[in-house]
Design an enzyme around this catalytic site. Structure first.
Site, PDB file in Angstrom:
ATOM      1  N   ASP A 294       2.193   3.211   2.929  1.00  0.00           N
ATOM      2  CA  ASP A 294       1.259   4.282   2.567  1.00  0.00           C
ATOM      3  C   ASP A 294       1.967   5.536   2.042  1.00  0.00           C
ATOM      4  O   ASP A 294       1.782   5.889   0.893  1.00  0.00           O
ATOM      5  CB  ASP A 294       0.344   4.637   3.745  1.00  0.00           C
TER       6      ASP A 294
ATOM      7  N   GLU B 166     -11.272   4.684   6.622  1.00  0.00           N
ATOM      8  CA  GLU B 166     -10.085   5.314   7.236  1.00  0.00           C
ATOM      9  C   GLU B 166     -10.564   6.546   7.998  1.00  0.00           C
ATOM     10  O   GLU B 166     -10.391   7.689   7.571  1.00  0.00           O
ATOM     11  CB  GLU B 166      -9.046   5.694   6.170  1.00  0.00           C
TER      12      GLU B 166
ATOM     13  N   GLN C 282      -9.242   9.443  -5.723  1.00  0.00           N
ATOM     14  CA  GLN C 282      -8.926  10.026  -4.401  1.00  0.00           C
ATOM     15  C   GLN C 282     -10.091  10.830  -3.802  1.00  0.00           C
ATOM     16  O   GLN C 282     -10.313  10.815  -2.608  1.00  0.00           O
ATOM     17  CB  GLN C 282      -7.689  10.923  -4.536  1.00  0.00           C
TER      18      GLN C 282
ATOM     19  N   HIS D 231      -9.418   1.917  -0.112  1.00  0.00           N
ATOM     20  CA  HIS D 231      -9.234   2.659   1.129  1.00  0.00           C
ATOM     21  C   HIS D 231     -10.592   2.575   1.817  1.00  0.00           C
ATOM     22  O   HIS D 231     -11.577   3.108   1.297  1.00  0.00           O
ATOM     23  CB  HIS D 231      -8.902   4.120   0.837  1.00  0.00           C
TER      24      HIS D 231
ATOM     25  N   TRP E 292       0.593  13.920   3.493  1.00  0.00           N
ATOM     26  CA  TRP E 292       0.022  13.270   4.681  1.00  0.00           C
ATOM     27  C   TRP E 292       1.068  12.929   5.731  1.00  0.00           C
ATOM     28  O   TRP E 292       0.764  12.804   6.899  1.00  0.00           O
ATOM     29  CB  TRP E 292      -0.718  11.987   4.266  1.00  0.00           C
TER      30      TRP E 292
ATOM     31  N   HIS F 177       0.845  -1.204   0.000  1.00  0.00           N
ATOM     32  CA  HIS F 177       0.000   0.000   0.000  1.00  0.00           C
ATOM     33  C   HIS F 177       0.874   1.246   0.000  1.00  0.00           C
ATOM     34  O   HIS F 177       1.497   1.593   0.996  1.00  0.00           O
ATOM     35  CB  HIS F 177      -0.919   0.018   1.228  1.00  0.00           C
TER      36      HIS F 177
ATOM     37  N   HIS G   1       1.593   5.381  -2.159  1.00  0.00           N
ATOM     38  CA  HIS G   1       1.105   6.453  -3.051  1.00  0.00           C
ATOM     39  C   HIS G   1       2.316   7.067  -3.747  1.00  0.00           C
ATOM     40  O   HIS G   1       2.896   8.045  -3.276  1.00  0.00           O
ATOM     41  CB  HIS G   1       0.342   7.508  -2.255  1.00  0.00           C
TER      42      HIS G   1
HETATM   43 FE   FE2 Z   1      -3.437   5.121   1.186  1.00  0.00          FE
END
Ligand code: FE2
Length: 424
Positions: free
Chosen positions: A309, A213, A152, A210, A315, A57, A59
């Site tokens: 991630d 979350e 997204q 996702h 993030w 996982h 990005h």
């Molecule tokens: Fe993610």
């Protein structure tokens, strides 16, 4: 038979001492002693030899963009999404490719040889997807990349979201993605799950959402994913990523949910570095940890992996492509500190992750792809404790990264001149 590469004196995760013989891109022999000539002989010197790390996982379109156009002040998922929305408009193919290739260099150096990356498809140009498709082919000789078509901003919340995801699939996306908890309403979230499962079934692709979350215990899209996984025959190829709302659900409901997840053979990916950072941001004390129920799911026989991630993006402002770092945080947050649990955590970042993303011919056995990593550690516990240096990384039979053992020079009275952090 003459070998191309022979790794001697390796210690496997189960404690066995083994040599590994490699010819071409295959492991041709694993034995306590191999007496065959080899073009290259590498003495592992009793260090841990493991199959490569797998990150299920990530990005990659956002990685290494930290601070551009500004940093995340609140530390929340929502500010991260909004920040990414600003950056997405300004992406250039050159910048996305440069960041992605640099990250792939880091991943290989850290012994990660397969990555499943979510790629935002909200941009009408599908720029990131096209660039990462190109990167996928560039790195293919040494690193497996899977691209998840990821809306997204929500499948139903994005203009032409349904059209966009079909375009992305036709351009070569490997996996169907989604984000039901970010749709406008709970009902839209569930509708998006059904639509995405239908698409996965229609195109014969895996699905990785996702999912939930959030800290809201009423976010239960995992229930819909379980139902639709069975309805559309996706057992064994559906994954719920994050599932952080389970951290806050009441035990009675979870006792009903876990068997349902088993029945649907849904895999789970927990992302401890990012979720310990962004969850619980609306809490006063006590603040929730925001990690899903990892030990409980493992005890039910659910396949669970650890994912990274984010690295240096809107993030998360840390990270170094280190799956040992991920396991280290995960076992702390999930209280998985027994010897048995520590070994499970090591298995999660290797075998379990490989199984979740469907890697074939993975592992240290005769006939497998000759990919492995030698770690400056005696066993999985020490590897995680030290986030041990990767001494050697081999991908499909070729040495792709190598470094020396490191020692610290000391200048102390009546003490040794050097130390390391190995023990005993
Ligand atoms: Fe993610």
């Amino acid at each position: 038979m003459a070998l191309d590469l022979l790794i001697t004196n390796g210690t496997f995760a189960n404690g066995e001492s083994n040599d590994v013989g490699i010819k071409g891109d295959r492991i041709v022999e694993v034995a306590s002693q191999i007496n065959a000539p080899a073009e290259i002989v590498y003495d592992a010197n009793d260090c841990l030899v493991s199959p490569p790390f797998v990150d299920p996982h990530f990005h990659m379109d956002a990685t290494l963009s930290l601070g551009n156009p500004r940093s995340n002040v609140s530390g929340t998922l929502l500010e991260g999404i909004s920040l990414w929305g600003e950056l997405r408009q300004k992406l250039t193919p050159e910048a996305v490719k440069e960041r992605a290739l640099k990250y792939c260099d880091w991943a290989v150096a850290q012994g990660i040889l397969a990555i499943r990356t979510h790629v935002d498809i909200g941009d009408e140009r599908l720029l990131a997807l096209q660039v990462l498709n190109d990167v996928k082919h560039c790195v293919k000789p040494y690193l497996t990349l899977q691209l998840v078509a990821f809306p997204q901003n929500g499948l139903l919340r994005t203009n032409n979201g349904i059209k966009q995801i079909e375009r992305a699939i036709n351009l070569g996306a490997d996996v169907v993605g989604g984000i039901p908890h970010f749709e406008r309403t709970y009902e839209d979230g569930n509708r998006s799950v059904t639509h995405l499962c239908q698409l996965a079934s229609q195109y014969g692709l895996p699905i990785d959402l996702h999912c939930d979350e959030t800290d809201d215990p009423n976010s239960r899209h995992i229930e819909q994913l379980v139902k639709d996984t069975i309805l559309f025959g996706l057992q064994g190829r559906a994954t719920g990523s994050h599932l952080t709302s389970m951290h806050s659900m009441d035990n009675y409901y979870v006792s009903k949910l876990l068997p349902l997840m088993c029945e649907a053979d849904v895999s789970v990916i927990a992302n401890p570095l990012i979720n310990i950072t962004i969850q619980g941001r609306h809490d006063t004390y006590p603040k929730r940890r925001g990690l899903t129920q990892v030990p409980e799911m493992l005890n039910h026989g659910i396949r669970v992996g650890w994912g990274q991630d984010c690295v240096l993006d809107p993030w998360y402002s840390f990270g170094s492509a280190d799956m040992l770092d991920v396991a280290h945080m995960g076992l702390h947050v999930a209280h998985m500190t027994s010897e048995e649990d520590i070994n499970k955590c090591f298995k999660m970042i290797t075998h379990s992750n490989a199984q979740i993303i469907g890697l074939e011919n993975y592992g240290l056995k005769k006939g497998s792809t000759a990919s492995l990593v030698v770690l400056d550690a005696a066993n999985p516990h020490e590897a995680i404790r030290l986030r041990a240096n990767r001494l050697l990384v081999v991908s499909s039979g070729k040495i792709v990264a190598q470094r020396d053992k490191s020692e610290v020079q000391l200048n102390l009275p009546e003490r040794p001149k050097f130390t390391t952090f190995r023990h005993p």
